[in-house]
Design a protein around this motif. Structure first.
Motif, PDB file in Angstrom:
ATOM      1  N   UNK A 164      -2.919  -6.177   9.540  1.00  0.00           N
ATOM      2  CA  UNK A 164      -3.737  -5.250   8.751  1.00  0.00           C
ATOM      3  C   UNK A 164      -3.167  -3.836   8.811  1.00  0.00           C
ATOM      4  N   UNK A 165      -2.832  -3.359  10.009  1.00  0.00           N
ATOM      5  CA  UNK A 165      -2.296  -2.001  10.128  1.00  0.00           C
ATOM      6  C   UNK A 165      -0.902  -1.904   9.521  1.00  0.00           C
ATOM      7  N   UNK A 166      -0.151  -3.004   9.547  1.00  0.00           N
ATOM      8  CA  UNK A 166       1.177  -3.006   8.949  1.00  0.00           C
ATOM      9  C   UNK A 166       1.137  -2.710   7.463  1.00  0.00           C
ATOM     10  N   UNK A 167       0.023  -3.018   6.819  1.00  0.00           N
ATOM     11  CA  UNK A 167      -0.126  -2.720   5.395  1.00  0.00           C
ATOM     12  C   UNK A 167      -0.122  -1.234   5.100  1.00  0.00           C
ATOM     13  N   UNK A 168      -0.341  -0.424   6.103  1.00  0.00           N
ATOM     14  CA  UNK A 168      -0.348   1.021   5.915  1.00  0.00           C
ATOM     15  C   UNK A 168       1.012   1.651   6.203  1.00  0.00           C
ATOM     16  N   UNK A 169       1.954   0.847   6.647  1.00  0.00           N
ATOM     17  CA  UNK A 169       3.272   1.367   6.986  1.00  0.00           C
ATOM     18  C   UNK A 169       3.950   2.031   5.794  1.00  0.00           C
ATOM     19  N   UNK A 170       3.895   1.407   4.639  1.00  0.00           N
ATOM     20  CA  UNK A 170       4.511   1.994   3.441  1.00  0.00           C
ATOM     21  C   UNK A 170       3.840   3.318   3.083  1.00  0.00           C
ATOM     22  N   UNK A 171       2.526   3.374   3.223  1.00  0.00           N
ATOM     23  CA  UNK A 171       1.799   4.620   2.952  1.00  0.00           C
ATOM     24  C   UNK A 171       2.306   5.743   3.847  1.00  0.00           C
ATOM     25  N   UNK A 172       2.397   5.491   5.156  1.00  0.00           N
ATOM     26  CA  UNK A 172       2.841   6.532   6.082  1.00  0.00           C
ATOM     27  C   UNK A 172       4.304   6.887   5.862  1.00  0.00           C
ATOM     28  N   UNK A 173       5.144   5.892   5.596  1.00  0.00           N
ATOM     29  CA  UNK A 173       6.554   6.190   5.332  1.00  0.00           C
ATOM     30  C   UNK A 173       6.703   7.079   4.104  1.00  0.00           C
ATOM     31  N   UNK A 174       5.963   6.785   3.043  1.00  0.00           N
ATOM     32  CA  UNK A 174       6.003   7.616   1.838  1.00  0.00           C
ATOM     33  C   UNK A 174       5.501   9.033   2.140  1.00  0.00           C
ATOM     34  N   UNK A 175       4.435   9.131   2.917  1.00  0.00           N
ATOM     35  CA  UNK A 175       3.887  10.448   3.271  1.00  0.00           C
ATOM     36  C   UNK A 175       4.896  11.265   4.051  1.00  0.00           C
ATOM     37  N   UNK A 176       5.555  10.640   5.023  1.00  0.00           N
ATOM     38  CA  UNK A 176       6.549  11.360   5.825  1.00  0.00           C
ATOM     39  C   UNK A 176       7.779  11.715   5.001  1.00  0.00           C
ATOM     40  N   UNK A 177       8.152  10.855   4.071  1.00  0.00           N
ATOM     41  CA  UNK A 177       9.282  11.169   3.183  1.00  0.00           C
ATOM     42  C   UNK A 177       8.963  12.390   2.317  1.00  0.00           C
TER      43      UNK A 177
END
Length: 115
Positions: A84-97
Protein backbone atom coordinates in the motif's frame (compact mmCIF):
# COMPACT_ATOMS: atom_id res chain seq x y z
CA UNK A 1 -19.35 5.63 13.79
CA UNK A 2 -17.99 2.84 15.97
CA UNK A 3 -14.25 2.59 16.28
CA UNK A 4 -12.65 -0.37 14.54
CA UNK A 5 -10.95 -2.86 16.86
CA UNK A 6 -7.16 -2.61 16.90
CA UNK A 7 -7.01 -6.35 16.30
CA UNK A 8 -9.12 -6.22 13.16
CA UNK A 9 -6.14 -5.82 10.83
CA UNK A 10 -2.47 -4.93 10.60
CA UNK A 11 -3.13 -1.29 9.68
CA UNK A 12 -5.12 -0.70 12.86
CA UNK A 13 -2.57 -2.53 14.98
CA UNK A 14 0.39 -0.49 13.74
CA UNK A 15 -1.47 2.80 14.03
CA UNK A 16 -0.20 2.94 17.63
CA UNK A 17 3.37 4.33 17.75
CA UNK A 18 4.43 2.14 20.68
CA UNK A 19 3.46 -0.97 18.72
CA UNK A 20 5.60 0.20 15.82
CA UNK A 21 8.45 0.72 18.31
CA UNK A 22 8.01 -2.85 19.56
CA UNK A 23 8.18 -4.16 15.98
CA UNK A 24 11.34 -2.14 15.38
CA UNK A 25 12.98 -3.64 18.48
CA UNK A 26 11.99 -7.14 17.43
CA UNK A 27 13.77 -6.74 14.09
CA UNK A 28 16.98 -7.51 15.98
CA UNK A 29 15.59 -10.80 17.28
CA UNK A 30 13.46 -12.33 19.97
CA UNK A 31 13.09 -10.56 23.29
CA UNK A 32 11.17 -11.08 26.52
CA UNK A 33 8.42 -8.64 27.45
CA UNK A 34 10.50 -7.24 30.32
CA UNK A 35 13.28 -6.16 27.92
CA UNK A 36 10.79 -4.60 25.53
CA UNK A 37 9.05 -2.72 28.34
CA UNK A 38 12.35 -1.43 29.71
CA UNK A 39 13.65 -0.36 26.30
CA UNK A 40 10.44 1.58 25.63
CA UNK A 41 10.04 3.03 29.12
CA UNK A 42 6.68 1.40 29.73
CA UNK A 43 5.28 -0.99 32.28
CA UNK A 44 5.36 -4.72 31.68
CA UNK A 45 1.53 -4.94 31.64
CA UNK A 46 1.41 -2.11 29.08
CA UNK A 47 3.94 -3.86 26.85
CA UNK A 48 2.02 -7.13 27.24
CA UNK A 49 -1.19 -5.50 26.03
CA UNK A 50 0.55 -4.17 22.93
CA UNK A 51 2.16 -7.57 22.29
CA UNK A 52 -1.25 -9.25 22.56
CA UNK A 53 -2.62 -6.97 19.83
CA UNK A 54 0.42 -7.58 17.62
CA UNK A 55 0.14 -11.33 18.19
CA UNK A 56 -3.58 -11.38 17.36
CA UNK A 57 -3.00 -9.74 13.96
CA UNK A 58 -0.08 -12.07 13.23
CA UNK A 59 2.84 -9.63 13.46
CA UNK A 60 4.38 -11.21 16.55
CA UNK A 61 4.86 -14.81 17.56
CA UNK A 62 5.77 -16.07 20.99
CA UNK A 63 7.37 -19.18 22.41
CA UNK A 64 8.28 -20.50 25.83
CA UNK A 65 11.98 -20.59 26.65
CA UNK A 66 12.35 -21.95 30.15
CA UNK A 67 10.55 -19.59 32.52
CA UNK A 68 10.40 -16.81 29.92
CA UNK A 69 8.15 -16.16 27.00
CA UNK A 70 10.09 -14.75 24.04
CA UNK A 71 8.46 -12.58 21.41
CA UNK A 72 9.65 -12.41 17.83
CA UNK A 73 8.72 -10.54 14.69
CA UNK A 74 6.68 -12.22 11.98
CA UNK A 75 6.80 -9.58 9.25
CA UNK A 76 4.86 -11.50 6.59
CA UNK A 77 1.65 -9.63 7.42
CA UNK A 78 3.46 -6.33 6.81
CA UNK A 79 3.46 -7.10 3.08
CA UNK A 80 0.03 -5.47 2.75
CA UNK A 81 1.36 -2.30 4.38
CA UNK A 82 4.46 -2.35 2.19
CA UNK A 83 2.41 -2.78 -0.97
CA UNK A 84 0.00 0.00 0.00
CA UNK A 85 2.73 2.50 0.92
CA UNK A 86 4.72 1.51 -2.17
CA UNK A 87 1.91 3.01 -4.24
CA UNK A 88 2.97 6.41 -2.98
CA UNK A 89 6.57 6.01 -4.08
CA UNK A 90 5.95 7.54 -7.51
CA UNK A 91 4.16 10.48 -5.89
CA UNK A 92 7.10 11.22 -3.58
CA UNK A 93 9.68 10.71 -6.33
CA UNK A 94 7.82 13.18 -8.57
CA UNK A 95 7.54 15.66 -5.68
CA UNK A 96 11.27 15.46 -4.94
CA UNK A 97 12.11 15.77 -8.64
CA UNK A 98 10.02 18.96 -8.85
CA UNK A 99 11.67 20.31 -5.70
CA UNK A 100 15.12 19.54 -7.10
CA UNK A 101 14.28 21.30 -10.38
CA UNK A 102 13.05 24.32 -8.41
CA UNK A 103 16.26 24.45 -6.35
CA UNK A 104 18.34 24.18 -9.51
CA UNK A 105 16.35 27.05 -11.07
CA UNK A 106 16.96 29.17 -7.94
CA UNK A 107 20.67 28.42 -8.03
CA UNK A 108 20.83 29.32 -11.72
CA UNK A 109 18.91 32.55 -11.10
CA UNK A 110 21.20 33.50 -8.22
CA UNK A 111 24.28 32.73 -10.31
CA UNK A 112 23.10 35.14 -13.03
CA UNK A 113 22.50 37.91 -10.46
CA UNK A 114 26.08 37.65 -9.21
CA UNK A 115 27.56 38.11 -12.71
Amino acid sequence: MARVATTSDVFNAIAEPQRRDILALLRAGERPVTELAEALGMTQPGASKHLRVLREVGLVRDRKAGKQRLYGLDARKLRAVHEWTGGFEAFWNDSFDRLDAYVQDLKAANGKKEE
